[in-house]
Design a protein around this motif. Sequence first.
Motif, PDB file in Angstrom:
ATOM      1  N   ILE A 265      75.961  28.290 103.372  1.00 37.55           N
ATOM      2  CA  ILE A 265      76.063  29.337 102.327  1.00 37.55           C
ATOM      3  C   ILE A 265      75.251  30.557 102.727  1.00 37.55           C
ATOM      4  O   ILE A 265      75.704  31.704 102.559  1.00 37.55           O
ATOM      5  N   PHE A 266      74.060  30.305 103.254  1.00 35.72           N
ATOM      6  CA  PHE A 266      73.204  31.419 103.676  1.00 35.72           C
ATOM      7  C   PHE A 266      73.891  32.260 104.747  1.00 35.72           C
ATOM      8  O   PHE A 266      73.839  33.508 104.714  1.00 35.72           O
ATOM      9  N   ALA A 267      74.524  31.588 105.712  1.00 32.39           N
ATOM     10  CA  ALA A 267      75.221  32.334 106.774  1.00 32.39           C
ATOM     11  C   ALA A 267      76.365  33.154 106.202  1.00 32.39           C
ATOM     12  O   ALA A 267      76.588  34.310 106.608  1.00 32.39           O
ATOM     13  N   ILE A 268      77.104  32.561 105.252  1.00 34.53           N
ATOM     14  CA  ILE A 268      78.216  33.294 104.626  1.00 34.53           C
ATOM     15  C   ILE A 268      77.696  34.527 103.891  1.00 34.53           C
ATOM     16  O   ILE A 268      78.229  35.646 104.028  1.00 34.53           O
ATOM     17  N   LEU A 269      76.625  34.343 103.113  1.00 36.03           N
ATOM     18  CA  LEU A 269      76.097  35.463 102.318  1.00 36.03           C
ATOM     19  C   LEU A 269      75.502  36.555 103.184  1.00 36.03           C
ATOM     20  O   LEU A 269      75.758  37.758 102.956  1.00 36.03           O
ATOM     21  N   VAL A 270      74.720  36.186 104.195  1.00 37.66           N
ATOM     22  CA  VAL A 270      74.075  37.201 105.040  1.00 37.66           C
ATOM     23  C   VAL A 270      75.115  38.002 105.810  1.00 37.66           C
ATOM     24  O   VAL A 270      75.047  39.256 105.891  1.00 37.66           O
ATOM     25  N   SER A 271      76.085  37.312 106.394  1.00 42.22           N
ATOM     26  CA  SER A 271      77.112  38.026 107.152  1.00 42.22           C
ATOM     27  C   SER A 271      77.963  38.900 106.231  1.00 42.22           C
ATOM     28  O   SER A 271      78.364  40.014 106.603  1.00 42.22           O
TER      29      SER A 271
ATOM     30  N   LEU B 234      79.121  44.350 104.100  1.00 37.63           N
ATOM     31  CA  LEU B 234      79.213  45.219 102.923  1.00 37.63           C
ATOM     32  C   LEU B 234      78.272  46.414 103.032  1.00 37.63           C
ATOM     33  O   LEU B 234      78.676  47.580 102.819  1.00 37.63           O
ATOM     34  N   PHE B 235      77.024  46.141 103.360  1.00 38.84           N
ATOM     35  CA  PHE B 235      76.028  47.212 103.384  1.00 38.84           C
ATOM     36  C   PHE B 235      76.209  48.141 104.585  1.00 38.84           C
ATOM     37  O   PHE B 235      76.060  49.366 104.472  1.00 38.84           O
ATOM     38  N   CYS B 236      76.493  47.579 105.753  1.00 44.58           N
ATOM     39  CA  CYS B 236      76.580  48.421 106.952  1.00 44.58           C
ATOM     40  C   CYS B 236      77.793  49.350 106.939  1.00 44.58           C
ATOM     41  O   CYS B 236      77.731  50.484 107.431  1.00 44.58           O
ATOM     42  N   ILE B 237      78.890  48.850 106.397  1.00 40.78           N
ATOM     43  CA  ILE B 237      80.113  49.642 106.440  1.00 40.78           C
ATOM     44  C   ILE B 237      80.235  50.572 105.233  1.00 40.78           C
ATOM     45  O   ILE B 237      80.624  51.741 105.349  1.00 40.78           O
ATOM     46  N   PHE B 238      79.855  50.058 104.036  1.00 37.12           N
ATOM     47  CA  PHE B 238      80.144  50.814 102.821  1.00 37.12           C
ATOM     48  C   PHE B 238      78.936  51.498 102.202  1.00 37.12           C
ATOM     49  O   PHE B 238      79.105  52.457 101.427  1.00 37.12           O
TER      50      PHE B 238
ATOM     51  N   SER C  70      77.136  46.022 112.010  1.00 32.08           N
ATOM     52  CA  SER C  70      77.511  44.896 111.126  1.00 32.08           C
ATOM     53  C   SER C  70      77.968  43.687 111.929  1.00 32.08           C
ATOM     54  O   SER C  70      77.643  42.538 111.611  1.00 32.08           O
ATOM     55  N   MET C  71      78.714  43.921 113.007  1.00 27.67           N
ATOM     56  CA  MET C  71      79.160  42.811 113.850  1.00 27.67           C
ATOM     57  C   MET C  71      77.994  42.185 114.622  1.00 27.67           C
ATOM     58  O   MET C  71      78.005  40.990 114.916  1.00 27.67           O
ATOM     59  N   LEU C  72      77.014  43.049 114.933  1.00 28.30           N
ATOM     60  CA  LEU C  72      75.826  42.515 115.599  1.00 28.30           C
ATOM     61  C   LEU C  72      75.105  41.535 114.664  1.00 28.30           C
ATOM     62  O   LEU C  72      74.690  40.446 115.064  1.00 28.30           O
ATOM     63  N   ILE C  73      74.981  41.951 113.401  1.00 29.99           N
ATOM     64  CA  ILE C  73      74.374  41.059 112.410  1.00 29.99           C
ATOM     65  C   ILE C  73      75.222  39.801 112.234  1.00 29.99           C
ATOM     66  O   ILE C  73      74.712  38.680 112.189  1.00 29.99           O
ATOM     67  N   PHE C  74      76.534  40.004 112.127  1.00 28.62           N
ATOM     68  CA  PHE C  74      77.456  38.884 111.920  1.00 28.62           C
ATOM     69  C   PHE C  74      77.334  37.862 113.045  1.00 28.62           C
ATOM     70  O   PHE C  74      77.200  36.650 112.803  1.00 28.62           O
ATOM     71  N   CYS C  75      77.387  38.344 114.282  1.00 31.62           N
ATOM     72  CA  CYS C  75      77.325  37.423 115.426  1.00 31.62           C
ATOM     73  C   CYS C  75      75.963  36.735 115.516  1.00 31.62           C
ATOM     74  O   CYS C  75      75.874  35.535 115.824  1.00 31.62           O
TER      75      CYS C  75
ATOM     76  N   PHE D 173      76.943  40.225 103.262  1.00 31.49           N
ATOM     77  CA  PHE D 173      76.118  41.376 102.890  1.00 31.49           C
ATOM     78  C   PHE D 173      75.986  42.351 104.048  1.00 31.49           C
ATOM     79  O   PHE D 173      75.935  43.580 103.849  1.00 31.49           O
ATOM     80  N   GLY D 174      75.904  41.828 105.266  1.00 35.43           N
ATOM     81  CA  GLY D 174      75.805  42.708 106.428  1.00 35.43           C
ATOM     82  C   GLY D 174      77.010  43.604 106.558  1.00 35.43           C
ATOM     83  O   GLY D 174      76.892  44.833 106.795  1.00 35.43           O
TER      84      GLY D 174
END
Length: 775
Positions: free
Chosen positions: A731-737, A742-746, A703-708, A739-740
């Motif tokens: 907005i796109f950066a906020i949503l993608v990070s 949310l989905f990767c961890i949970f 998730s952090m890899l996606i975030f960074c 979702f990343g």
Amino acid sequence: MMFAVDEINRDPDILPGVTLGYKIYNYCGSTDILRAAMTLVSGVEQSETKASCPKSQTVQAIIGHSGSTPTMSIARIVGRFNIPVISHFATCACLSNRKEYPSFFRTIPSDYYQSRALAQLVRQFGWTWVGALSNKNDYGVNGITTFIKAAHEEGVCIEYSEAFESNSPYQEILRIVNVIRSSTSKVIMAFMSHREIKILVEELCRQNITGLQWIGSDAWITDDSLADIQGHNLLIGSIGFTVRNAQIPGLGPFLQEVNPSQFPNSVFLKDFWEHVFDCSLTQSEIRRRCNGSEHLKDVQTLFTDLSDLRFSNNIYKAVYAVAHAILNLHLCKQNKSSTANAKCELNQIKPFQVLNSLRSVNFTTHGGDNVFFDNNGDSPARYELINLQSINKEKINVATIGNYDASLPRGQRFSMNNVQIVWREGSDTVPVSVCSESCPPGTRKSVQKGKPVCCFDCVPCPPGEISNRTDSIDCLKCLVAQWSNTRGDACIPKEVEFLSYDETMGILLAMFSVVGVFFSVVTMLIFYIYRSTPIVRANNSELSFLLLFSLTLCFLCSLTFIGQPTKWSCMLRHTAFGITFVLCISCVLGKTIVVLMAFKATLPGGNVMKWFGPLQQRLCVLAITLIQVLICVLWLTESPPLPYINFNHYKEKIILECNLGSAIGFWAVLGYIGLLAVLCFVLAFLARKLPDNFNEAKFITFSMLIFCAVWITFIPAYVSSPGKFIVAVEIFAILVSSFGLLFCIFLPKCYVILLKPEMNSKKHVMAKTSQDIHY
């Protein structure tokens, strides 16, 4: 002239007791004309008068000549003797030169005014591309030169300018006709006499060149002799200026009483009489002898036709001007001497006295014309605009279609009558004569290289500029808040651009934000429902719920970026984004540290968990978040983000955006988030291979890899994106990070909880993925 002299001699109020005399010279050729002028100056011959007193040595005034060139010769010579010369038809503007012609006067306006009036006339009808013709004498050359100069001032272009004489070689006439044939202009300004126009029209008729609109000077436009030429129909529709028509009371009966016996030496009257009555005044074998009963009142001739007295009236005014000049001298006083002596004293006045008195004459004729001369000896410039409408029975029929008065202000000189105009060769449509068609609004004129200014291309106005009138030379720039319409003829308010809920992009981003909130809330409910299960408890449920809450805020804060920027939305969107993301990352960082500490606690002698228990985790999250809060407070205090109207990025529209205020504050917020994300990624990367099932470190690492990756990519995209796309990228950066995270961890945990409940056991959670570690 004879009638005017006779009328003055019979009028007791003008020159009582004095009889005017005259001598008429009707010679042709410049040599004979100059000889006649010198004879009048020398006073060798007796004048036609019945006065008992001897005549003066020289004449007091000379009336004539009708041509400009002969008049120049006469006026230049007799001016040395201070003898006034009054012309009724010499219109050359050069004669207004008082240094060269100090004794010259005229009762017809100068061509200076006619030429300028003709130029204005051409412009009045929209003709900007015309040809110019003249004869090669002083009248034609000076007249056409003034016309061309005035035409240029009016914005009219001359396609060609040619001059010839009635006695020019046929090849010269043919060359000019070929020039007319090859030209594109359909309007010809002909500044010449009736002799030249006849020759030219006959040659045009022979070569079948038609469709020309003629503009005529007063020397030919009303000449009845035009009806005699071949192809005279080519001149129908001609328009031009001429002096005003007039009525001379008493002239008709006077002309009807003319008889050859009154003027036995007049060759003209003899030929005229024999032609009209078809008889001979002398013995002849061809015609019968005139018996003396012939009378002009019994016939209709051009001689007795009083419908057109334009130029005859000028002669009438010239004679009266001389009479009033003599009267104004007041040399004879009735109370000073007898009438007879007064008469003789008047005969002794000098020409220079008449000359000086002429400068101040001001009277009104019986026909109502006011007569006076300006400092150059010119009469007031008043013209009638006439239209040659038809030619019938050797007579031209003209209609007065307007008037021109040069003494009035420029905008009031023309006045058109409500008369139907006949155009070229009888057409009822106004001819078009332009080098280039008019440029419509939205374009400007661009002069063609090497051609006159009337030949141009129509170039569309560039975006942001307009032309709202026809034939505009320049395009006008719109105001900063306006832009040109698609036609380029009006400025309209610029389109205001911002990311709104009404457009597709805004709707999609808002929809994904709501979906993210929905998933976060659903995950939160799942974790709450299954909060007592091993997989939830093993993954630090407190930090998990806080992380889900912060993710929900992250999804919600993206909605603050959509819509028209306001003062509060600008400050809220960036600070809310910065704080919620730090809260989110701090939770992830806490979970990562917990994983590492839990592994250390399983080692022999490990007691590290007491240093990072629930209280320490809460304090860590709070401290990390408070630092971001402090950065945002400083940012809002020093230079907060505010709405900004951006006119610079796009020329055709206005961008409503949030000005960052302090760029340092914005990048400090992003930098702090990035620092935490990198730290979290490093720690998670170190713990990624720990052997426990459901070890969060590997999910956090991904998730952090996606975030960074998202936020590293965001920086160049943010800098290079125009207008509302900057907001969309953020907005796109906020949503993608979000979702990343949310989905990767949970997502894996929800999968196990809902779909693999057998794996949601303490035994399975505590199991090792590899062989046991031996202490």
